[in-house]
Design a protein around this motif. Structure first.
Motif, PDB file in Angstrom:
ATOM      1  N   ASP A 841       0.811  -1.221   0.000  1.00 17.17           N
ATOM      2  CA  ASP A 841       0.000   0.000   0.000  1.00 17.17           C
ATOM      3  C   ASP A 841       0.844   1.270   0.000  1.00 17.17           C
ATOM      4  O   ASP A 841       0.329   2.368   0.187  1.00 17.17           O
ATOM      5  N   VAL A 846       1.514   1.646  -5.316  1.00 18.18           N
ATOM      6  CA  VAL A 846       0.215   1.943  -5.923  1.00 18.18           C
ATOM      7  C   VAL A 846       0.414   2.561  -7.305  1.00 18.18           C
ATOM      8  O   VAL A 846      -0.230   2.176  -8.292  1.00 18.18           O
ATOM      9  N   GLU A 867      -8.928  -4.722 -13.918  1.00 14.93           N
ATOM     10  CA  GLU A 867      -8.890  -5.177 -12.536  1.00 14.93           C
ATOM     11  C   GLU A 867      -7.769  -4.474 -11.758  1.00 14.93           C
ATOM     12  O   GLU A 867      -7.969  -4.023 -10.626  1.00 14.93           O
ATOM     13  N   ARG A 870      -8.563  -0.680 -11.134  1.00 17.28           N
ATOM     14  CA  ARG A 870      -9.497  -0.466 -10.012  1.00 17.28           C
ATOM     15  C   ARG A 870      -8.775  -0.563  -8.671  1.00 17.28           C
ATOM     16  O   ARG A 870      -9.009   0.232  -7.760  1.00 17.28           O
ATOM     17  N   ALA A 871      -7.912  -1.570  -8.556  1.00 21.90           N
ATOM     18  CA  ALA A 871      -7.159  -1.721  -7.305  1.00 21.90           C
ATOM     19  C   ALA A 871      -6.241  -0.527  -7.074  1.00 21.90           C
ATOM     20  O   ALA A 871      -6.097  -0.031  -5.944  1.00 21.90           O
ATOM     21  N   ARG A 873      -6.700   2.545  -8.182  1.00 24.89           N
ATOM     22  CA  ARG A 873      -7.499   3.723  -7.828  1.00 24.89           C
ATOM     23  C   ARG A 873      -7.909   3.683  -6.364  1.00 24.89           C
ATOM     24  O   ARG A 873      -7.844   4.687  -5.654  1.00 24.89           O
ATOM     25  N   ALA A 874      -8.282   2.500  -5.896  1.00 22.34           N
ATOM     26  CA  ALA A 874      -8.651   2.367  -4.478  1.00 22.34           C
ATOM     27  C   ALA A 874      -7.448   2.672  -3.573  1.00 22.34           C
ATOM     28  O   ALA A 874      -7.569   3.332  -2.545  1.00 22.34           O
ATOM     29  N   GLY A 875      -6.267   2.199  -4.002  1.00 25.43           N
ATOM     30  CA  GLY A 875      -5.070   2.481  -3.216  1.00 25.43           C
ATOM     31  C   GLY A 875      -4.751   3.950  -3.184  1.00 25.43           C
ATOM     32  O   GLY A 875      -4.375   4.498  -2.141  1.00 25.43           O
TER      33      GLY A 875
END
Length: 875
Positions: A841, A846, A867, A870-871, A873-875
């Motif tokens: 993280d 990221v 996929e 998206r991960a 962007r969340a990070g």
């Protein structure tokens, strides 16, 4: 072959000449190779035969066996006549019977100044010693009745043996008593030619260093560069590699890391020399130094007790104890008064170990003690005492050493005092010149007497040298200084037998010598050789047990040197040991503990251990705030370090708040233009940039750059750092033309001042590549990207933080310009490296995943790209 120039055709064989058989002893291989080359180039057939006569075969028959259709050319030297253990009388008879009877069938050249048998006069030998190459060739050809017409120049000429390579670095003196090892030397030569790296490994005392030295003298003419590296520690290894840079004519700055990178790159490319040999002597910790070794067209020869070098791409060649035949031949050369059977008995008793045979035979040759009585003394030794010291050596070793020490003490007592003193330096090269600079006040009487009487000192050194207890070698930087080489086995045995009170007394003497040698300014690269000489000896002198402020200051200065010179791992170990020792010695809150904390934290942070560093720095900052207040310099320094830890952990907002507090405090305490304030302003700008506040960072860096130019000048490393930071901010703001105008001339100055392979140069080159890319100058951008990444991989390794940044740039460029598969491979490697070295993280990880998503999309994997995006962007 030179470009545009045809290689001349080899001459036709000369009719009637026959084959010239060159007979030579192993140590004279280079002479045989040169003579053979001179003859072959004139069309003469040559057969080279190493002279290694077996025992028990008449010498006359062996000489007759050399004779073929052409003449025999004997290369005369001391090893030639000593091979096979023949007596002088045997040689006289054989030469009279064979050579004198066939004067046209035998000829000779002499390559020695040592007297040879009188009967060699029948060979009419030509003396080649002390001649230049042209005159030596003229005399050789005249002796064989061959014309001496000049030959066309050829690039790959075999080097004349009496000339050294162009670069020759501190090779130990040649050992005229070297014996045997012919098969091992030949194997080492073959393996180096085929594999490029060979490690001579085996137990201590077996003669690995002597064999490497013999290899250099025997095969040195094949190389343009021969550089000897004392590799007992990473620090000494880096220092010696750094010293090769000016010897190769490389233009670099003073900083060791920069020089080492330049040397590795030059050797890898084979420029300016492709025929090079590095010898790493005593490299027992391959994990610590294997990354320093260059690749390329040259050779690396390692001596080590550690066979783990096989895991680092080196061929292993084990060096065993002598064969009995070698032992007997060596003992008889070292101690001519001993008969063959006596030499055999001694070799049996001492386990054929070369180091012990050398020392014992040297003593026996000057003693009137019968060999039988000496062997009886060895038999009286107890096995328990020996095994307690080392299970690797013959059971008689401790007894033999006791006898030798008693002999030294009886002849020159001060030689034992000097030997004991040397054991409080590290084994290997002992800088005894540091002792001679000590003030005499407060020294033990025996030491003071030794250091104040030059004649006594010389007698003590000579006594140790005569019995091969030490070797006397020149100092690396100043040949006028004295350095003694003490084998680790001797070091261990002498140190183990010292009484405790004597050990404490001598350790204090060496600590004082090291402290007196402290230049006092570890920030100056010009003084780093002095620190590099001191650091290996800190442990053996037990510096961490001393309460002397001068010794403790030495430890802190050495930690600072290790940090600035890039020796982070070694510095971290020393810092950790110092923390444990000083807390017990001084207490948890002693002022020196907080100074030590600063240096230790810097070293930990340099290797990316941010969590641990933050814990240490936070504890220090809390204590210093309570004890000294928030305006204390030590507290502000600890707080600045804590902000750097937070940046490393990706906690940029907290880092900014803390950096601003430090800046405000320095402004109030020291003013706007003090260097501490300017440095604090630089650190605030770093945090601002990481938070995306490019405009604020740019304003602050512009002011910092102006201040550093005024305080430090245009070419100081900190000024150049500020130019890079300012150009980086301009680029991130989209002001590409202005960024290029700052970065391009700055890169030229960085390369001139610090060197093209430094971290600063690579960062500047990457930023200029990004500027060129933004301006759509794709050819220049692509060239800069590729070159910077290639240099970083070779110099820093593929997991270094800067290498990863450069790999991201190269990946993005490849992704946008037609090499989707390379972009995908590079970005995948970057993601894996960031997740392993930082955390999944961390902002860098990221961002790397976001870049990798784009690479996957361009490579034809839209589902995987979506996929991962998206991960990210969340990070």
């Amino acid at each position: 072959m030179r470009p545009g120039r045809a290689e001349p055709a080899p001459p036709r064989p000369r009719p009637g000449t026959g084959t010239v058989t060159i007979s030579f002893a192993g140590p004279d291989r280079a002479w045989a190779a040169w003579i053979g080359d001179r003859l072959r180039r004139r069309g003469v057939r040559v057969d080279r035969r190493r002279w290694d006569p077996p025992a028990g075969v008449p010498l006359a028959g062996l000489l007759s066996g050399l004779r073929t259709a052409g003449p025999v050319l004997m290369v005369l030297s001391a090893p030639y006549f000593e091979a096979g253990g023949r007596t002088r009388d045997e040689w006289e008879r054989a030469l009279r019977d064979i050579a004198a009877a066939d004067p046209s069938g035998f000829a000779a050249v002499s390559v020695t100044s040592v007297p040879v048998p009188a009967a060699t006069a029948a060979l009419r030998p030509v003396d080649l010693t002390a001649l230049g190459a042209e005159e030596a060739e003229r005399r050789l050809l005249a002796r064989l009745d061959l014309p001496a017409d000049p030959l066309p120049e050829r690039v790959d000429d075999v080097r004349y043996p009496a000339s050294r390579p162009d670069v020759w670095g501190l090779v130990p003196r040649h050992n005229p008593r070297f014996t045997g090892r012919e098969a091992l030397l030949a194997a080492a030569h073959r393996l180096l030619r085929d594999a490029g790296r060979v490690t001579l490994h085996g137990m201590s005392g077996v003669g690995k260093t002597q064999m490497a030295t013999e290899y250099v003298y025997r095969f040195g003419p094949e190389y343009d560069v021969v550089w000897w590296v004392h590799a007992e520690s990473r620090a000494t290894c880096r220092r010696r590699l750094a010293e090769l840079a000016p010897a190769l004519g490389l233009r670099t700055g003073e900083e060791y890391g920069m020089r080492v990178r330049a040397v590795r790159d030059a050797l890898r490319r084979g420029e300016p020399y492709s025929r090079w040999l590095l010898v790493l002597d005593g490299a027992d910790e391959p994990d610590q130094i294997h990354d320093l070794l260059p690749a390329g067209p040259g050779h690396v020869l390692v001596t080590s007790r550690n066979p783990d070098w096989a895991e680092h791409g080196s061929e292993l060649l084990e060096v065993p104890v002598y064969t009995r035949e070698e032992s007997v031949a060596f003992v008889r050369r070292r101690a001519p008064r001993l008969s063959g059977p006596e030499a055999d008995q001694l070799a049996e008793a001492l386990g054929d170990l070369p180091l012990l045979l050398d020392q014992t035979a040297g003593w026996l040759d000057e003693s009137d003690l019968p060999v039988g009585e000496y062997l009886a003394l060895l038999e009286a030794g107890t096995a328990d005492d020996v095994l307690r010291v080392s299970a690797d050596f013959p059971l008689a070793y401790r007894t033999a050493w006791t006898i030798l020490l008693e002999s030294l003490r009886a002849a020159v007592p001060e030689s034992v005092d000097l030997l004991r003193l040397c054991t409080f330096f590290a084994p290997g090269h002992v800088p005894v010149h540091l002792l001679r600079k000590l003030p005499r006040e407060g020294l033990p009487p025996s030491v003071a007497r030794l250091l104040t009487d030059p004649a006594l000192w010389a007698a003590a050194v000579d006594q140790l040298r005569r019995y091969s207890v030490v070797r006397v070698e020149p100092h690396e930087a100043d040949p006028a200084r004295e350095v003694l080489y003490l084998h680790r086995v001797v070091h261990g045995f002498v140190r183990a037998e010292l009484p405790e009170d004597t050990a404490r007394e001598l350790a204090d003497v060496v600590r004082r010598a090291l402290a007196a040698a402290d230049p006092g300014k570890p920030s100056s690269p010009a003084l780093w050789p002095a620190y590099a000489e001191i650091v290996p000896h800190l442990k053996h002198a037990q510096v961490l047990a001393s309460e002397d402020p001068g010794v403790q200051r030495l430890v802190l200065n050495c930690l600072r040197y290790l940090y600035l010179s890039g020796e982070y791992a070694a510095g971290g170990k020393l810092g950790g040991r110092a923390m444990d020792a000083w807390r017990a010695l001084l207490g948890e809150s002693h002022p020196r503990i907080w100074e030590l904390t600063y240096h230790y934290a810097n070293l930990l942070r340099a290797v990316g251990d941010y969590d641990r560093t933050m814990r240490i720095e936070r504890a220090a900052a809390d204590h210093l705030r309570r004890q000294r207040g928030e305006r204390d310099p030590a507290y502000l320094r600890a707080l600045g370090g804590l902000a750097a830890d937070l940046r490393g952990l990706g906690r940029y907002a907290e880092a900014l708040e803390m950096s601003e507090r430090v800046l405000t405090a320095y402004r109030e305490r020291l003013g706007e233009d003090d260097t501490a304030t300017v440095n604090a302003r630089n650190n605030v700008a770093v945090s601002l940039r990481l938070l995306g506040r490019y405009e604020d960072a740019c304003r602050l860096n512009s002011a910092t750059l102006a201040a550093r130019r005024a305080l430090l000048g245009d070419r100081h490393p900190w000024t150049l750092n500020s130019e890079h930071a300012y150009a980086l901010d301009l680029r991130l703001l989209g002001r590409y033309g202005e960024a290029t105008a700052v970065q391009e001339p700055s890169l030229r100055v960085v390369r001139e001042t610090l060197g093209p392979d430094t971290v600063q140069a690579l960062r500047a080159q990457h930023n200029l590549a990004m500027c060129r890319y933004a301006a759509r100058d794709l050819d220049d951008a692509g060239r800069y990207f590729a070159d910077a990444l290639e240099r970083a991989v070779h110099i820093l390794g593929d997991r270094d933080p800067l290498t990863l940044i450069l790999a991201v740039g190269q990946s993005c460029f490849a992704r946008e310009h037609g090499d989707a598969e390379r972009a995908r491979a590079l970005s995948a490697a970057v993601v894996a490296a960031y997740e392993e070295t930082l955390s999944p993280d961390h902002p860098y990880a990221v961002g790397a995943r976001a870049n990798h998503a784009l690479a996957l999309h361009r490579a034809g994997d839209p589902r995987g790209a979506l996929e991962l995006a998206r991960a990210a962007r969340a990070g």
